[in-house]
Motif scaffolding. Structure first.
Motif, short mmCIF file in Angstrom:
data_model
loop_
_atom_site.label_atom_id
_atom_site.label_comp_id
_atom_site.label_asym_id
_atom_site.label_seq_id
_atom_site.Cartn_x
_atom_site.Cartn_y
_atom_site.Cartn_z
N THR A 29 0.85 -1.18 0.00
CA THR A 29 0.00 0.00 0.00
C THR A 29 0.89 1.23 0.00
N ALA A 30 0.74 2.09 -0.99
CA ALA A 30 1.58 3.27 -1.12
C ALA A 30 0.86 4.51 -0.59
N ILE A 31 1.63 5.38 0.07
CA ILE A 31 1.14 6.67 0.54
C ILE A 31 1.92 7.75 -0.18
N ARG A 32 1.21 8.58 -0.94
CA ARG A 32 1.91 9.66 -1.62
C ARG A 32 1.36 11.00 -1.17
N GLY A 33 2.21 12.01 -1.24
CA GLY A 33 1.83 13.35 -0.83
C GLY A 33 3.05 14.24 -0.85
N ALA A 34 2.83 15.53 -0.80
CA ALA A 34 3.94 16.49 -0.85
C ALA A 34 4.78 16.39 0.42
N SER A 35 5.99 16.93 0.35
CA SER A 35 6.84 17.01 1.54
C SER A 35 6.12 17.79 2.64
N GLY A 36 6.15 17.25 3.85
CA GLY A 36 5.47 17.90 4.96
C GLY A 36 3.99 17.59 5.05
N ALA A 37 3.50 16.72 4.17
CA ALA A 37 2.06 16.41 4.19
C ALA A 37 1.68 15.55 5.38
N GLY A 38 2.65 14.84 5.96
CA GLY A 38 2.35 14.01 7.12
C GLY A 38 2.58 12.52 6.91
N LYS A 39 3.29 12.17 5.84
CA LYS A 39 3.51 10.74 5.54
C LYS A 39 4.32 10.05 6.64
N SER A 40 5.40 10.68 7.06
CA SER A 40 6.22 10.08 8.12
C SER A 40 5.48 10.07 9.45
N THR A 41 4.64 11.07 9.68
CA THR A 41 3.80 11.08 10.89
C THR A 41 2.90 9.86 10.92
N LEU A 42 2.32 9.53 9.78
CA LEU A 42 1.47 8.34 9.70
C LEU A 42 2.25 7.09 10.08
N LEU A 43 3.46 6.94 9.53
CA LEU A 43 4.27 5.77 9.85
C LEU A 43 4.63 5.74 11.34
N ASP A 44 4.93 6.90 11.91
CA ASP A 44 5.27 6.96 13.33
C ASP A 44 4.09 6.55 14.21
N LEU A 45 2.88 6.87 13.79
CA LEU A 45 1.69 6.46 14.54
C LEU A 45 1.49 4.95 14.45
N VAL A 46 1.75 4.37 13.29
CA VAL A 46 1.63 2.91 13.15
C VAL A 46 2.68 2.21 14.00
N ALA A 47 3.92 2.74 13.98
CA ALA A 47 5.02 2.12 14.70
C ALA A 47 4.95 2.34 16.20
N GLY A 48 4.19 3.33 16.64
CA GLY A 48 4.08 3.61 18.06
C GLY A 48 5.01 4.68 18.57
N PHE A 49 5.72 5.36 17.67
CA PHE A 49 6.61 6.44 18.09
C PHE A 49 5.83 7.70 18.47
N LEU A 50 4.60 7.80 17.95
CA LEU A 50 3.68 8.87 18.32
C LEU A 50 2.39 8.25 18.82
N ALA A 51 1.74 8.93 19.78
CA ALA A 51 0.46 8.46 20.30
C ALA A 51 -0.67 9.30 19.72
N PRO A 52 -1.69 8.68 19.15
CA PRO A 52 -2.79 9.47 18.58
C PRO A 52 -3.64 10.14 19.65
N ALA A 53 -4.27 11.25 19.27
CA ALA A 53 -5.22 11.90 20.17
C ALA A 53 -6.50 11.10 20.28
N SER A 54 -6.85 10.43 19.19
CA SER A 54 -8.04 9.59 19.18
C SER A 54 -7.91 8.57 18.05
N GLY A 55 -8.82 7.62 18.02
CA GLY A 55 -8.80 6.60 16.98
C GLY A 55 -8.09 5.33 17.41
N VAL A 56 -8.07 4.36 16.51
CA VAL A 56 -7.55 3.03 16.82
C VAL A 56 -6.61 2.56 15.72
#
Length: 207
Positions: A29-56
Motif C-alpha cells: 500500500t503506497a502513501i503519496r503526498g507532498a513534503s510535509g504532508a504528514g507521511k512520516s507522521t502516519l508511519l510513526d503512529l503505526v510504529a508507536g513512536f507517536l500516540a494518537p489523540a483519538s482513533g484506533v
C-alpha cells in the motif's frame, strides 16, 4: 492486516491529521503526498513512536494503539538503513533472532540474493546490499507489518528497480502488509497494489 480507524494527531500549533486506511496482508500500500504532508507522521503512529489523540490502530485485528513500539509487530526500513557497520552482514541479520541460528541467517541472506556476502562487514557493502541485509533481518523477525520510508531514494536506477521488486516478492511470499511512503511515481506504479493520497491532513484512496 493493518487498519487505522479515524486516527487523529496534531503537533502543537498545527492543524490536525486524520488517518483512516487499510493495508492487506500480501500487498503493498503506497502513501503519496507532498513534503510535509504528514507521511512520516502516519508511519510513526503505526510504529508507536507517536500516540494518537483519538482513533484506533489495529494489526491482525488486535488493537495496538496503546502498545509501545517494541511490542508492536512492525518493522521499518528507512532511506538509509542503519546497520552496525563493524559487524558482518550475517551478524546484522542475526539481530532479528531471539537466539543464534546460523542456518536461518544463511537462508535469509540467500533469499535476498546475498548468499556469499554473510562474512563481509556492513561497512563494505553497497547501498543496495545494505537494504537487502535489512530486508533479510526483517524476514527473520517475522513481523507482519513492514513500513518503508523512502527506502529506494538513495539507490541508483538499476539497484532501485531490483530492490523494489524484491520487496514486492517478499511481501507476497511472507504475507506482509507493506506500507510504502515515496515521492517517486515509478515506485508506486511498479509495486503498489493500492494507493492513498495524503493532502490537507487527510488520506483518501486513489481510484
Amino acid at each position: 492486516m493493518l487498519a487505522l480507524e479515524d486516527v487523529t494527531f496534531a503537533y502543537a500549533g498545527s492543524n490536525p491529521y486524520c488517518f483512516s486506511m487499510t493495508a492487506e496482508a500480501g500487498t503493498v500500500t503506497a502513501i503519496r503526498g507532498a513534503s510535509g504532508a504528514g507521511k512520516s507522521t502516519l508511519l510513526d503512529l503505526v510504529a508507536g513512536f507517536l500516540a494518537p489523540a483519538s482513533g484506533v490502530v489495529r494489526i491482525g485485528g488486535q488493537d495496538v494503539t496503546a502498545l509501545p513500539p517494541e511490542r508492536r509487530p512492525v518493522s521499518i526500513l528507512f532511506q538509509s538503513e542503519t546497520l552496525f557497520e563493524h559487524l558482518s552482514a550475517a551478524r546484522n541479520v542475526a539481530l532479528g533472532l531471539p537466539r543464534p541460528d546460523a542456518a536461518r541467517v544463511e537462508a535469509a541472506l540467500a533469499e535476498v540474493g546475498l548468499a556469499d556476502l554473510g562474512p563481509q562487514r556492513a561497512a563494505s557493502l553497497s547501498g543496495g546490499q545494505k537494504q537487502r541485509v535489512a530486508l533479510a533481518r526483517t524476514r527473520l523477525r517475522g513481523r507482519p507489518v513492514l513500513l518503508l520510508d523512502e527506502p529506494f531514494s538513495a539507490l541508483d536506477d538499476d539497484t532501485r528497480a531490483t530492490t523494489r521488486t524484491l520487496v514486492r516478492d517478499l511481501t507476497l511470499k511472507h504475507r506482509w502488509a507493506t506500507v510504502l511512503v515515496t515521492h517517486h511515481a515509478d515506485d508506486i506504479a511498479a509495486i503498489a497494489d493500492r494507493v492513498y493520497v495524503l493532502q490537507g491532513g487527510t488520506l483518501r484512496a486513489q481510484p
